[in-house]
Design an enzyme around this catalytic site. Structure first.
Site, PDB file in Angstrom:
ATOM      1  N   ASP A 155       0.836  -1.209   0.000  1.00 42.92           N
ATOM      2  CA  ASP A 155       0.000   0.000   0.000  1.00 42.92           C
ATOM      3  C   ASP A 155       0.867   1.253   0.000  1.00 42.92           C
ATOM      4  OD1 ASP A 155      -2.415   1.329  -0.050  1.00 42.92           O
ATOM      5  OD2 ASP A 155      -2.639   1.362   2.123  1.00 42.92           O
ATOM      6  N   GLY A 156       0.319   2.328  -0.563  1.00 43.69           N
ATOM      7  CA  GLY A 156       0.991   3.623  -0.531  1.00 43.69           C
ATOM      8  C   GLY A 156       1.502   4.103  -1.880  1.00 43.69           C
ATOM      9  N   HIS A 185       2.095   3.237  -8.999  1.00 41.46           N
ATOM     10  CA  HIS A 185       1.906   1.804  -9.255  1.00 41.46           C
ATOM     11  C   HIS A 185       3.081   1.248 -10.066  1.00 41.46           C
ATOM     12  CE1 HIS A 185      -1.962   2.137  -7.499  1.00 41.46           C
ATOM     13  NE2 HIS A 185      -2.537   2.779  -8.502  1.00 41.46           N
ATOM     14  N   SER A 204      -7.654  -5.649  -4.836  1.00 43.75           N
ATOM     15  CA  SER A 204      -8.690  -6.241  -3.981  1.00 43.75           C
ATOM     16  C   SER A 204     -10.035  -6.253  -4.696  1.00 43.75           C
ATOM     17  CB  SER A 204      -8.809  -5.454  -2.669  1.00 43.75           C
ATOM     18  OG  SER A 204      -9.509  -4.247  -2.884  1.00 43.75           O
ATOM     19  N   GLU A 212     -12.463  -4.863  -3.765  1.00 43.34           N
ATOM     20  CA  GLU A 212     -13.044  -3.518  -3.600  1.00 43.34           C
ATOM     21  C   GLU A 212     -12.363  -2.467  -4.480  1.00 43.34           C
ATOM     22  OE1 GLU A 212     -12.246  -5.499  -0.790  1.00 43.34           O
ATOM     23  OE2 GLU A 212     -14.337  -6.139  -0.827  1.00 43.34           O
ATOM     24  N   TRP A 239     -12.185  -2.247  -7.533  1.00 43.02           N
ATOM     25  CA  TRP A 239     -12.995  -1.870  -8.705  1.00 43.02           C
ATOM     26  C   TRP A 239     -13.717  -0.556  -8.474  1.00 43.02           C
ATOM     27  CZ3 TRP A 239     -11.860  -4.719 -12.796  1.00 43.02           C
ATOM     28  CH2 TRP A 239     -11.532  -6.065 -12.641  1.00 43.02           C
ATOM     29  N   LEU A 252      10.917 -20.323  -5.124  1.00 44.75           N
ATOM     30  CA  LEU A 252       9.910 -19.507  -4.437  1.00 44.75           C
ATOM     31  C   LEU A 252       8.520 -19.644  -5.070  1.00 44.75           C
ATOM     32  CD1 LEU A 252       9.360 -17.101  -2.375  1.00 44.75           C
ATOM     33  CD2 LEU A 252       9.731 -15.586  -4.341  1.00 44.75           C
TER      34      LEU A 252
HETATM   35  C1  IPE Z   1      -5.454  -2.793  -0.089  1.00 42.45           C
HETATM   36  O1  IPE Z   1      -5.115  -1.461  -0.278  1.00 42.45           O
HETATM   37  C2  IPE Z   1      -5.474  -3.516  -1.380  1.00 42.45           C
HETATM   38  C3  IPE Z   1      -4.196  -3.667  -2.064  1.00 42.45           C
HETATM   39  C4  IPE Z   1      -3.027  -3.253  -1.667  1.00 42.45           C
HETATM   40  C5  IPE Z   1      -4.260  -4.365  -3.314  1.00 42.45           C
HETATM   41  P1  IPE Z   1      -6.238  -0.316  -0.373  1.00 42.45           P
HETATM   42  O2  IPE Z   1      -5.501   0.954  -0.550  1.00 42.45           O
HETATM   43  O3  IPE Z   1      -7.228  -0.675  -1.414  1.00 42.45           O
HETATM   44  O4  IPE Z   1      -6.932  -0.398   1.055  1.00 42.45           O
HETATM   45  P2  IPE Z   1      -7.891   0.632   1.796  1.00 42.45           P
HETATM   46  O5  IPE Z   1      -8.988   0.988   0.841  1.00 42.45           O
HETATM   47  O6  IPE Z   1      -7.071   1.827   2.153  1.00 42.45           O
HETATM   48  O7  IPE Z   1      -8.361  -0.089   3.015  1.00 42.45           O
HETATM   49  C1  IPE Z   2      -1.770   0.134  -3.323  1.00 40.12           C
HETATM   50  O1  IPE Z   2      -1.494   1.497  -3.354  1.00 40.12           O
HETATM   51  C2  IPE Z   2      -1.983  -0.437  -4.702  1.00 40.12           C
HETATM   52  C3  IPE Z   2      -3.371  -0.861  -4.976  1.00 40.12           C
HETATM   53  C4  IPE Z   2      -4.356  -0.844  -4.147  1.00 40.12           C
HETATM   54  C5  IPE Z   2      -3.617  -1.346  -6.320  1.00 40.12           C
HETATM   55  P1  IPE Z   2      -2.659   2.568  -3.341  1.00 40.12           P
HETATM   56  O2  IPE Z   2      -3.041   2.848  -4.746  1.00 40.12           O
HETATM   57  O3  IPE Z   2      -3.771   2.123  -2.471  1.00 40.12           O
HETATM   58  O4  IPE Z   2      -1.903   3.804  -2.716  1.00 40.12           O
HETATM   59  P2  IPE Z   2      -2.503   4.861  -1.678  1.00 40.12           P
HETATM   60  O5  IPE Z   2      -3.011   4.083  -0.493  1.00 40.12           O
HETATM   61  O6  IPE Z   2      -3.607   5.588  -2.374  1.00 40.12           O
HETATM   62  O7  IPE Z   2      -1.346   5.727  -1.347  1.00 40.12           O
HETATM   63 MG    MG Z   3      -4.152   2.379  -0.492  1.00 42.80          MG
END
Ligand code: IPE
Ligand code: IPE
Ligand code: MG
Length: 252
Positions: free
Chosen positions: A22-23, A39, A67, A69, A71, A133
């Site tokens: 995430d991030g 990304h 995830s 969600e 979408w 792996l």
């Molecule tokens: C979780 O990250 C899903 C993935 C890293 C693929 P999100 O950024 O979608 O999670 P929320 O919405 O902050 O909980």
């Molecule tokens: C995680 O990074 C990647 C996916 C969920 C596909 P984010 O896109 O959620 O990045 P932030 O949380 O908005 O920084």
């Molecule tokens: Mg995120």
């Protein structure tokens, strides 16, 4: 003199590491770039962590890539993520194969375009004979989806008379989950600062050690991964027993 931290003893290396990457979006925004640039930069972090897992002897690496969600994101971002997934499969799979990595994709794959589904199938087939792996990519994955599809498959067998409902126990449920062939994750890592599970592996994380870091996924490097491994190596896993029992090596 080496400035390397002391190596982690092999018995303290997690067999299975599961990561919420995430991030990416925030990493890009901080640089005045579109979210998608984050990304793309995140792909580099994937390469680093895959290579490091191979070096230190992790058996299974599970990465949450998209995830059920996700979408809900703007259509443009979803489209770009799908393109990135397709490009990554095209560009990375040969190298993964050379490195003896076996690739699996876990999730509701019928949600993807036919083209993407075909390229997932091909990648899995190409790497099926590898015994290095295990790399599991969770895509269109949700922990609730996983438990629900397991329940549906048990119900179908029961309705068809192939299964006595009275024999359903934790093991029979676990056997139908998407990652059934692998040991449950020992170490969970979430980058990006949020402290939540976001519908990742709900069943499988029951006794996993949780590690949260503020580091944004594209900045997650070998040192950051090693720090998570070192933290894990210091934990005492009790699985309901007392610390004294565990220290005495009681496993029953
Ligand atoms: C979780 O990250 C899903 C993935 C890293 C693929 P999100 O950024 O979608 O999670 P929320 O919405 O902050 O909980
Ligand atoms: C995680 O990074 C990647 C996916 C969920 C596909 P984010 O896109 O959620 O990045 P932030 O949380 O908005 O920084
Ligand atoms: Mg995120």
């Amino acid at each position: 003199m080496s400035d390397q931290p002391p190596p982690i003893p092999p018995d303290k290396i997690p067999r299975h590491v599961a990561i919420i990457m995430d991030g990416n979006g925030r990493w890009a925004r901080k640089r005045g770039l579109p979210r998608f640039a984050g990304h793309r930069a995140g792909m580099e972090a994937v390469r680093r962590v895959v290579a490091r897992c191979g070096e230190v002897g992790v058996e299974v690496l599970t990465l949450f890539a998209f995830s059920s969600e996700n979408w809900r994101r703007p259509q443009q971002e979803v489209g770009l993520l799908m393109d990135l997934f397709l490009t990554a499969l095209k560009n990375e799979v040969k190298k993964l194969n050379r490195n003896n990595v076996r690739l699996y994709v876990a999730g509701a794959r019928t949600g993807f375009s036919d083209k993407l589904q075909r390229s997932i199938d091909q990648a899995e087939r190409l790497t099926a004979g590898n015994d290095g792996l295990n790399l599991v990519i969770c895509a269109n994955y949700g922990g609730r989806w996983d438990i629900t599809q397991a329940a549906r498959s048990l119900a179908e067998d029961a309705a068809a008379g192939r299964l006595d409902p009275g024999t359903i126990d934790e093991r029979t449920v676990a056997e139908r989950l998407a990652l059934a062939r692998f040991p449950e994750p020992d170490l969970f890592i979430r980058t990006g600062g949020e402290k939540r599970i976001s519908n990742f592996l709900l069943w499988q994380l029951a006794y996993t050690e949780l590690y949260f870091t503020d580091t944004l996924w594209p900045d997650f490097d070998v040192a950051a991964f090693d720090a998570a491994l070192a933290d894990y190596a210091r934990r005492q896993r009790r699985f309901g027993r007392t610390g004294e029992q565990v220290a005495q090596g009681e496993n029953a």
